[in-house]
Structures are given as C-alpha cells and as structure tokens.
Write a protein that holds these residues in place. Structure first.
Motif, PDB file in Angstrom:
ATOM      1  N   PHE A  92     -13.824  29.990 -48.732  1.00 38.58           N
ATOM      2  CA  PHE A  92     -14.722  30.473 -49.786  1.00 38.58           C
ATOM      3  C   PHE A  92     -13.916  31.272 -50.851  1.00 38.58           C
ATOM      4  N   GLY A  93     -13.813  30.991 -52.146  1.00 39.40           N
ATOM      5  CA  GLY A  93     -12.932  31.619 -53.207  1.00 39.40           C
ATOM      6  C   GLY A  93     -13.753  32.750 -53.801  1.00 39.40           C
ATOM      7  N   PRO A  94     -13.123  33.457 -54.735  1.00 42.46           N
ATOM      8  CA  PRO A  94     -13.803  34.537 -55.296  1.00 42.46           C
ATOM      9  C   PRO A  94     -15.080  34.334 -56.060  1.00 42.46           C
ATOM     10  N   LEU A  95     -15.206  32.886 -56.807  1.00 38.58           N
ATOM     11  CA  LEU A  95     -16.201  32.605 -57.468  1.00 38.58           C
ATOM     12  C   LEU A  95     -17.452  32.080 -56.628  1.00 38.58           C
ATOM     13  N   SER A  96     -17.196  32.007 -55.500  1.00 37.88           N
ATOM     14  CA  SER A  96     -18.229  31.398 -54.603  1.00 37.88           C
ATOM     15  C   SER A  96     -19.382  32.407 -54.590  1.00 37.88           C
ATOM     16  N   ALA A  97     -20.612  31.964 -54.960  1.00 40.11           N
ATOM     17  CA  ALA A  97     -21.648  32.948 -55.088  1.00 40.11           C
ATOM     18  C   ALA A  97     -22.477  33.297 -53.744  1.00 40.11           C
ATOM     19  N   SER A  98     -22.377  32.236 -52.674  1.00 42.53           N
ATOM     20  CA  SER A  98     -22.890  32.576 -51.485  1.00 42.53           C
ATOM     21  C   SER A  98     -22.073  31.917 -50.454  1.00 42.53           C
ATOM     22  N   ARG A  99     -22.046  32.357 -49.295  1.00 42.85           N
ATOM     23  CA  ARG A  99     -21.412  31.785 -48.064  1.00 42.85           C
ATOM     24  C   ARG A  99     -22.053  30.711 -47.710  1.00 42.85           C
ATOM     25  N   SER A 100     -22.714  29.752 -48.390  1.00 41.26           N
ATOM     26  CA  SER A 100     -23.352  28.551 -47.849  1.00 41.26           C
ATOM     27  C   SER A 100     -22.940  27.264 -48.382  1.00 41.26           C
ATOM     28  N   ALA A 101     -23.098  26.298 -47.691  1.00 39.75           N
ATOM     29  CA  ALA A 101     -22.799  25.091 -48.195  1.00 39.75           C
ATOM     30  C   ALA A 101     -23.550  24.100 -47.232  1.00 39.75           C
ATOM     31  N   SER A 102     -23.868  22.664 -47.818  1.00 37.40           N
ATOM     32  CA  SER A 102     -24.357  21.826 -47.022  1.00 37.40           C
ATOM     33  C   SER A 102     -23.713  20.377 -47.168  1.00 37.40           C
ATOM     34  N   THR A 103     -23.472  19.610 -46.149  1.00 35.20           N
ATOM     35  CA  THR A 103     -22.440  18.290 -46.249  1.00 35.20           C
ATOM     36  C   THR A 103     -23.360  17.371 -45.188  1.00 35.20           C
ATOM     37  N   ARG A 104     -22.732  16.254 -45.064  1.00 34.33           N
ATOM     38  CA  ARG A 104     -23.133  15.323 -44.053  1.00 34.33           C
ATOM     39  C   ARG A 104     -22.337  14.854 -43.109  1.00 34.33           C
ATOM     40  N   ILE A 105     -22.342  14.833 -41.737  1.00 36.82           N
ATOM     41  CA  ILE A 105     -21.570  14.485 -40.806  1.00 36.82           C
ATOM     42  C   ILE A 105     -21.927  13.350 -39.924  1.00 36.82           C
ATOM     43  N   ARG A 106     -20.841  13.079 -39.092  1.00 37.52           N
ATOM     44  CA  ARG A 106     -21.067  11.969 -38.154  1.00 37.52           C
ATOM     45  C   ARG A 106     -21.185  12.443 -36.915  1.00 37.52           C
ATOM     46  N   LEU A 107     -22.249  12.164 -35.714  1.00 34.03           N
ATOM     47  CA  LEU A 107     -22.204  12.519 -34.582  1.00 34.03           C
ATOM     48  C   LEU A 107     -22.219  11.266 -33.653  1.00 34.03           C
ATOM     49  N   ALA A 108     -21.471  11.262 -32.686  1.00 31.49           N
ATOM     50  CA  ALA A 108     -21.281  10.097 -31.943  1.00 31.49           C
ATOM     51  C   ALA A 108     -22.601   9.949 -30.914  1.00 31.49           C
ATOM     52  N   THR A 109     -22.947  11.349 -30.564  1.00 35.02           N
ATOM     53  CA  THR A 109     -24.128  11.006 -29.509  1.00 35.02           C
ATOM     54  C   THR A 109     -24.937  12.351 -29.537  1.00 35.02           C
ATOM     55  N   THR A 110     -25.955  12.614 -28.782  1.00 36.10           N
ATOM     56  CA  THR A 110     -26.754  13.783 -28.792  1.00 36.10           C
ATOM     57  C   THR A 110     -25.634  15.004 -28.139  1.00 36.10           C
ATOM     58  N   GLN A 111     -25.738  15.860 -28.984  1.00 38.19           N
ATOM     59  CA  GLN A 111     -24.760  17.010 -28.717  1.00 38.19           C
ATOM     60  C   GLN A 111     -25.218  18.352 -29.636  1.00 38.19           C
ATOM     61  N   ASP A 112     -24.172  19.414 -29.227  1.00 41.83           N
ATOM     62  CA  ASP A 112     -24.552  20.645 -29.925  1.00 41.83           C
ATOM     63  C   ASP A 112     -23.423  20.519 -31.140  1.00 41.83           C
ATOM     64  N   VAL A 113     -23.838  21.042 -32.485  1.00 37.65           N
ATOM     65  CA  VAL A 113     -22.795  21.277 -33.684  1.00 37.65           C
ATOM     66  C   VAL A 113     -22.793  22.881 -33.722  1.00 37.65           C
ATOM     67  N   VAL A 114     -21.433  23.236 -33.717  1.00 34.91           N
ATOM     68  CA  VAL A 114     -21.011  24.489 -33.477  1.00 34.91           C
ATOM     69  C   VAL A 114     -20.647  25.227 -34.902  1.00 34.91           C
ATOM     70  N   ALA A 115     -20.890  26.195 -35.305  1.00 32.03           N
ATOM     71  CA  ALA A 115     -20.211  26.708 -36.715  1.00 32.03           C
ATOM     72  C   ALA A 115     -19.650  28.134 -36.248  1.00 32.03           C
ATOM     73  N   ILE A 116     -18.314  28.094 -36.539  1.00 30.77           N
ATOM     74  CA  ILE A 116     -17.770  29.467 -36.265  1.00 30.77           C
ATOM     75  C   ILE A 116     -17.217  30.198 -37.708  1.00 30.77           C
ATOM     76  N   ALA A 117     -17.891  31.415 -38.011  1.00 32.21           N
ATOM     77  CA  ALA A 117     -17.356  31.869 -39.038  1.00 32.21           C
ATOM     78  C   ALA A 117     -16.433  33.138 -38.919  1.00 32.21           C
ATOM     79  N   LYS A 118     -15.380  33.252 -39.836  1.00 26.85           N
ATOM     80  CA  LYS A 118     -14.601  34.502 -39.819  1.00 26.85           C
ATOM     81  C   LYS A 118     -15.061  35.285 -40.843  1.00 26.85           C
TER      82      LYS A 118
END
Lengths: 140, 109
Positions: A92-118
């Motif tokens: 995120f850059g200086p003009l980003s309003a919120s630390r949020s975003a959304s996108t679409r991803i590929r998942l091969a099988t039933t599983q956990d999606v993990v987010a790591i935030a610094k």
C-alpha cells in the motif's frame, strides 16, 4: 543373489512405501516455509485482519477473496492446497485510503486461504479462511 | 504480446478533496498458470501478468505482485484518497515484457 519372484515383490513394495512416505506432506510444508521466509519466523498475531472468502466455491477458477487489514503496509495471500502456495502480495502506497482490497483467485482443491499482514510497527498478523471447492481451478 | 489484452478501469469523474473513492480494475488476460497440459501432455508455458500498480499524480496507491493463482482476467478493487485534481495511472506488467497502461482523470471541486 538369486532373484526369486518373492524377493522381487518384497523389494518393490518397500521402495514404494519409502517413496510415498517422503512425498506426502509436500504442499503443507511449502506454505509454512513461504510464511517463515516472509516473516523471518516472527510470531503471528491474530484478530487485526478480516479475510472474507466464500464458505463454498463452486468454481475453483474464480474465487472472490477480500481482506481488510487496518494498519498494514503489506498483505500477502497464500493458498496452502495449491501447487504453488503464493497467491499475491499487496503493497500500500501513501494515497491508499484503506488497507483493503479484493480480487479473484484460483484454488485447486478445498483448502485454507491464509493472509499475512506486515503491520506498520513491523509485527505480523494473520487470518485464515477455509474454502470448500467443488470444481478445482488448476486445469488438468 | 499476448493477444486481446484490454484494460478496463472504473473511477468516479468527480470527488471532494480528501475524499475516499473506490476503484475497480480488470484486464482481459488468460493468465496461463504453467500447470496445465495440452492434449499431447505437454505443459503449456506460464504466461501471466506479474505486477499491477496504481498511481495518482506520481504517488503510489497500490502495488500488487501477482502469482499464477490469480484468476483469468485479473480483477482488483481497492480504495484511494484524492487530494487534488489529477490523473490516476494504472499499469500492468506481463511476463513477456509487455506493459499495458491506462489513465483516468478525476476532478476535485
């Protein structure tokens, strides 16, 4: 040594058992390795990130994922059941309003999606969401 | 250059100074993951967009690193602050070296 039919069978089955043992936990360990490489082994806090994912995804080719991580400078997404666990890194850059975003991803099988935030103070936060996938999205 | 790549971006035309706006971006791209095989069993080589950036008047809003796990036609939605009248610039970087970009002007009343 005289190779009898019985000896050959015994030999074959033991090598097979060895091969299956070593190849089993491949996916899980790579995700952990990637997370460790990212965080440098730092302790992961929980609760600061909201990860929004569908409980059941009918089509693993496009699974909508959204996150909100107030105070984060960088968010990395992992999918621990994919052949390659890394999904994306958002900086995120200086003009980003919120630390949020959304996108679409590929998942091969039933599983956990993990987010790591610094976070801004250098600590790490994590969130996890389990997604059940009906049709996997990595192609044949 | 991969064929048929077309960026589409949705940004409001007007905003108040310091207002938070939502931006939606989509680019048509097949995002070949490098995991699939063709009919003869050969692996189809990876061909994806590996980076996406959004800037406003030269200041960064978001910088995303994409991996093959991002879906076909990569879509992103995020929020930005608009301090003054200016132009958003969106840039996508392809594996084959191509760079696709598009800009949107926004007016602050």
């Amino acid at each position: 040594m005289e190779l009898t039919r019985r000896k050959i069978l015994a030999l074959g089955s033991s090598t097979f058992a060895l091969a299956s043992l070593t190849s089993l936990p491949v996916f899980a360990s790579t995700t952990d390795d990637e997370i460790a490489a990212l965080t440098g082994g730092a302790e992961l806090g929980e609760g600061a990130i909201t990860l929004t994912a569908p409980e059941i995804a009918e089509n693993g080719n496009t699974v909508p994922i959204a996150f909100d991580a107030p105070g984060a400078v960088e968010v990395t997404l992992f999918a621990d059941g994919n052949p390659v666990p890394n999904v994306a890194t958002f900086k995120f850059g200086p003009l980003s309003a919120s630390r949020s975003a959304s996108t679409r991803i590929r998942l091969a099988t039933t599983q956990d999606v993990v987010a790591i935030a610094k976070m801004e103070d250098g600590s790490f936060q994590t969130a996890k969401a389990n997604v059940k996938v009906t049709i996997g999205g990595c192609g044949g | 250059m991969a064929s048929g790549v077309k960026p589409r971006v949705k940004v409001p035309k007007k905003a108040a100074a310091g207002e938070t706006i939502t931006i939606k971006t989509l680019i048509s791209h097949k995002m070949e993951s490098g995991q699939r095989k063709d009919d003869d069993g050969n692996i189809i080589p990876r061909s994806i967009i590996n980076r996406f950036t959004a800037d406003f008047n030269g200041q960064n809003v978001i910088d995303v690193t994409l991996e093959p796990a991002i879906s076909t036609n990569p879509y992103f939605q995020f929020e930005a602050v608009v301090p003054e009248t200016g132009e958003f610039k969106f840039t996508w970087y392809d594996d084959d070296g191509s760079v696709y970009d598009t800009s949107k002007k926004i007016t602050v009343n």
